[in-house]
Design a protein around this motif. Sequence first.
Motif, PDB file in Angstrom:
ATOM      1  N   ASN A  31       0.963  -1.164  -0.021  1.00  0.00           N
ATOM      2  CA  ASN A  31      -0.142  -0.115   0.006  1.00  0.00           C
ATOM      3  C   ASN A  31       0.767   1.385   0.117  1.00  0.00           C
ATOM      4  OD1 ASN A  31      -2.310  -1.632   0.382  1.00  0.00           O
ATOM      5  ND2 ASN A  31      -2.327  -1.453   2.247  1.00  0.00           N
ATOM      6  N   PHE A  33       0.148   5.615  -0.291  1.00  0.00           N
ATOM      7  CA  PHE A  33      -0.872   6.877   0.201  1.00  0.00           C
ATOM      8  C   PHE A  33      -0.066   8.178  -0.237  1.00  0.00           C
ATOM      9  CE2 PHE A  33      -3.559   3.866   2.667  1.00  0.00           C
ATOM     10  CZ  PHE A  33      -2.476   3.080   3.317  1.00  0.00           C
ATOM     11  N   PHE A  48      -4.929   6.458  -2.856  1.00  0.00           N
ATOM     12  CA  PHE A  48      -4.374   5.293  -2.262  1.00  0.00           C
ATOM     13  C   PHE A  48      -4.039   4.307  -3.215  1.00  0.00           C
ATOM     14  CE2 PHE A  48      -4.091   1.652   0.203  1.00  0.00           C
ATOM     15  CZ  PHE A  48      -5.021   0.700   0.105  1.00  0.00           C
ATOM     16  N   TYR A  50      -2.850   0.019  -3.915  1.00  0.00           N
ATOM     17  CA  TYR A  50      -2.723  -1.231  -3.038  1.00  0.00           C
ATOM     18  C   TYR A  50      -1.967  -2.187  -3.948  1.00  0.00           C
ATOM     19  CZ  TYR A  50      -6.997  -2.086  -5.840  1.00  0.00           C
ATOM     20  OH  TYR A  50      -7.909  -2.059  -7.095  1.00  0.00           O
ATOM     21  N   GLU A  56      -7.036   4.050  -5.905  1.00  0.00           N
ATOM     22  CA  GLU A  56      -8.392   4.247  -5.461  1.00  0.00           C
ATOM     23  C   GLU A  56      -8.341   5.685  -5.150  1.00  0.00           C
ATOM     24  OE1 GLU A  56      -9.964   0.219  -3.334  1.00  0.00           O
ATOM     25  OE2 GLU A  56     -10.356   2.166  -2.411  1.00  0.00           O
ATOM     26  N   ALA A  96      -0.278  -4.699   3.466  1.00  0.00           N
ATOM     27  CA  ALA A  96      -1.602  -4.719   2.951  1.00  0.00           C
ATOM     28  C   ALA A  96      -2.587  -4.887   4.060  1.00  0.00           C
ATOM     29  CB  ALA A  96      -1.612  -5.748   2.083  1.00  0.00           C
ATOM     30  N   PRO A  98      -4.838  -4.170   7.381  1.00  0.00           N
ATOM     31  CA  PRO A  98      -5.413  -2.989   8.049  1.00  0.00           C
ATOM     32  C   PRO A  98      -4.644  -2.699   9.365  1.00  0.00           C
ATOM     33  CG  PRO A  98      -7.026  -4.455   7.750  1.00  0.00           C
ATOM     34  CD  PRO A  98      -5.969  -5.103   7.009  1.00  0.00           C
ATOM     35  N   ARG A 100      -1.795  -3.030  10.142  1.00  0.00           N
ATOM     36  CA  ARG A 100      -0.225  -2.478  10.102  1.00  0.00           C
ATOM     37  C   ARG A 100      -0.300  -1.147  10.027  1.00  0.00           C
ATOM     38  NH1 ARG A 100       1.976  -5.853  12.637  1.00  0.00           N
ATOM     39  NH2 ARG A 100       3.994  -4.921  11.856  1.00  0.00           N
ATOM     40  N   GLU A 101       0.513  -0.452  10.674  1.00  0.00           N
ATOM     41  CA  GLU A 101       0.902   1.087  10.839  1.00  0.00           C
ATOM     42  C   GLU A 101       1.345   1.351   9.432  1.00  0.00           C
ATOM     43  OE1 GLU A 101       2.346  -0.900  12.219  1.00  0.00           O
ATOM     44  OE2 GLU A 101       4.752  -0.389  12.763  1.00  0.00           O
ATOM     45  N   GLN A 102       0.919   2.847   9.087  1.00  0.00           N
ATOM     46  CA  GLN A 102       1.726   3.490   8.103  1.00  0.00           C
ATOM     47  C   GLN A 102       2.988   4.118   8.402  1.00  0.00           C
ATOM     48  OE1 GLN A 102      -0.935   6.021   5.931  1.00  0.00           O
ATOM     49  NE2 GLN A 102      -2.608   4.748   6.116  1.00  0.00           N
ATOM     50  N   PHE A 104       5.607   7.060   7.501  1.00  0.00           N
ATOM     51  CA  PHE A 104       5.386   8.501   6.411  1.00  0.00           C
ATOM     52  C   PHE A 104       6.872   8.860   5.964  1.00  0.00           C
ATOM     53  CE2 PHE A 104       0.924   9.623   7.043  1.00  0.00           C
ATOM     54  CZ  PHE A 104       0.571   8.764   8.149  1.00  0.00           C
TER      55      PHE A 104
ATOM     56  N   TYR B  33      -9.207  -0.531  13.597  1.00  0.00           N
ATOM     57  CA  TYR B  33      -8.025  -0.355  14.402  1.00  0.00           C
ATOM     58  C   TYR B  33      -7.741   1.084  14.612  1.00  0.00           C
ATOM     59  CZ  TYR B  33      -7.322  -5.250  12.480  1.00  0.00           C
ATOM     60  OH  TYR B  33      -7.394  -6.355  12.250  1.00  0.00           O
ATOM     61  N   PHE B  35      -5.157   4.198  15.783  1.00  0.00           N
ATOM     62  CA  PHE B  35      -3.673   4.446  16.135  1.00  0.00           C
ATOM     63  C   PHE B  35      -3.312   5.739  16.758  1.00  0.00           C
ATOM     64  CE2 PHE B  35      -2.192   0.970  12.947  1.00  0.00           C
ATOM     65  CZ  PHE B  35      -3.269   0.984  12.395  1.00  0.00           C
ATOM     66  N   TYR B  37      -0.488   8.712  16.190  1.00  0.00           N
ATOM     67  CA  TYR B  37       0.877   9.161  15.412  1.00  0.00           C
ATOM     68  C   TYR B  37       1.281  10.243  16.215  1.00  0.00           C
ATOM     69  CZ  TYR B  37      -0.151   5.773  11.776  1.00  0.00           C
ATOM     70  OH  TYR B  37      -0.084   4.309  10.954  1.00  0.00           O
ATOM     71  N   GLN B  44       9.494  13.572  10.565  1.00  0.00           N
ATOM     72  CA  GLN B  44       8.562  12.460  10.063  1.00  0.00           C
ATOM     73  C   GLN B  44       7.545  12.067  11.165  1.00  0.00           C
ATOM     74  OE1 GLN B  44      12.048  10.869   7.347  1.00  0.00           O
ATOM     75  NE2 GLN B  44      10.336   9.764   6.929  1.00  0.00           N
ATOM     76  N   MET B  45       6.398  11.684  10.600  1.00  0.00           N
ATOM     77  CA  MET B  45       5.300  11.271  11.416  1.00  0.00           C
ATOM     78  C   MET B  45       5.911   9.831  11.805  1.00  0.00           C
ATOM     79  SD  MET B  45       1.460  11.875  11.568  1.00  0.00           S
ATOM     80  CE  MET B  45       1.466  12.613  10.108  1.00  0.00           C
ATOM     81  N   LEU B  47       4.674   6.151  14.468  1.00  0.00           N
ATOM     82  CA  LEU B  47       3.539   5.576  15.097  1.00  0.00           C
ATOM     83  C   LEU B  47       3.822   5.612  16.741  1.00  0.00           C
ATOM     84  CD1 LEU B  47       0.842   3.659  15.144  1.00  0.00           C
ATOM     85  CD2 LEU B  47       2.759   1.572  15.407  1.00  0.00           C
ATOM     86  N   ARG B  50      -1.007   1.452  18.995  1.00  0.00           N
ATOM     87  CA  ARG B  50      -1.845   0.988  18.148  1.00  0.00           C
ATOM     88  C   ARG B  50      -2.543   0.137  19.097  1.00  0.00           C
ATOM     89  NH1 ARG B  50       0.683  -1.835  13.655  1.00  0.00           N
ATOM     90  NH2 ARG B  50       1.897  -2.803  15.454  1.00  0.00           N
ATOM     91  N   ARG B  95      -8.422   3.029  11.192  1.00  0.00           N
ATOM     92  CA  ARG B  95      -8.531   2.181   9.929  1.00  0.00           C
ATOM     93  C   ARG B  95      -9.546   1.029   9.883  1.00  0.00           C
ATOM     94  NH1 ARG B  95      -4.419   0.548   6.103  1.00  0.00           N
ATOM     95  NH2 ARG B  95      -5.838  -0.669   4.727  1.00  0.00           N
ATOM     96  N   SER B  96     -10.193   1.162   8.777  1.00  0.00           N
ATOM     97  CA  SER B  96     -11.443   0.051   8.647  1.00  0.00           C
ATOM     98  C   SER B  96     -10.695  -1.149   8.579  1.00  0.00           C
ATOM     99  CB  SER B  96     -11.928   0.425   7.453  1.00  0.00           C
ATOM    100  OG  SER B  96     -13.079  -0.846   7.389  1.00  0.00           O
ATOM    101  N   GLY B  97     -11.199  -2.132   9.151  1.00  0.00           N
ATOM    102  CA  GLY B  97     -10.874  -3.516   8.976  1.00  0.00           C
ATOM    103  C   GLY B  97     -11.477  -4.431   7.840  1.00  0.00           C
TER     104      GLY B  97
END
Lengths: 113, 114
Positions: A31, A33, A48, A50, A56, A96, A98, A100-102, A104, B33, B35, B37, B44-45, B47, B50, B95-97
């Motif tokens: 992923n 973003f 976004f 994937y 998307e 992938a 959800p 999991r953190e992003q 940046f 989920y 988070f 940040y 930088q941002m 985490l 969570r 974050r949607s699952g």
Amino acid sequence: DVKVTQSSRYLVKRTGEKVFLECVQDMDHENMFWYRQDPGLGLRLIYFSYDVKMKEKGDIPEGYSVSREKKERFSLILESASTNQTSMYLCASSLARPSREQYFGPGTRLTVT
Amino acid sequence: AQTVTQSQPEMSVQEAETVTLSCTYDTSESDYYLFWYKQPPSRQMILVIRQEAYKQQNATENRFSVNFQKAAKSFSLKISDSQLGDAAMYFCAYRSGNNNDMRFGAGTRLTVKP
């Protein structure tokens, strides 16, 4: 360590110019973003992706397009920059799932004059 | 659509004291989920912590812990023994699952006073 890099920290462009913002990640994340960060509004998702060539629309895609030809690279394109696109642009990547953190990038502060 | 609200634009705390940052969210989903940040000035941002919605136990990471109240849709961040390096913008995120929906709050700017 995951590394997400962006091509420029600061960018100044003129109204009507075509602007390319590049983002590269080195952790084989599926992923990627693009966000826009404005004071009082937090981060808003522009696009976004994937997978390679898959994308998307996010919440504010108008005036932007994206390209993902390789897994590690995700580009944001402003077809014709306008002053209301002056902002901080953040790129992120994640696995992938959800849960999991992003991760940046450092951000690109774009000024359109 | 899911929304995330951080009602405190700015907070300040004395070094070594404890501070709590608030976050509420709105969703009809059961699988999601949350988070927190941290975005330090000009950096930088990253985490902070969570929380999985299906877990009742509140997440903890060293001096950072959350108070997750699922029924109230509340997800606050507690920072204990605040340090100067904790000064930053803090963003709550959802974050949607089930899909690719990802939402951030407007952020809370935390100042740590020596």
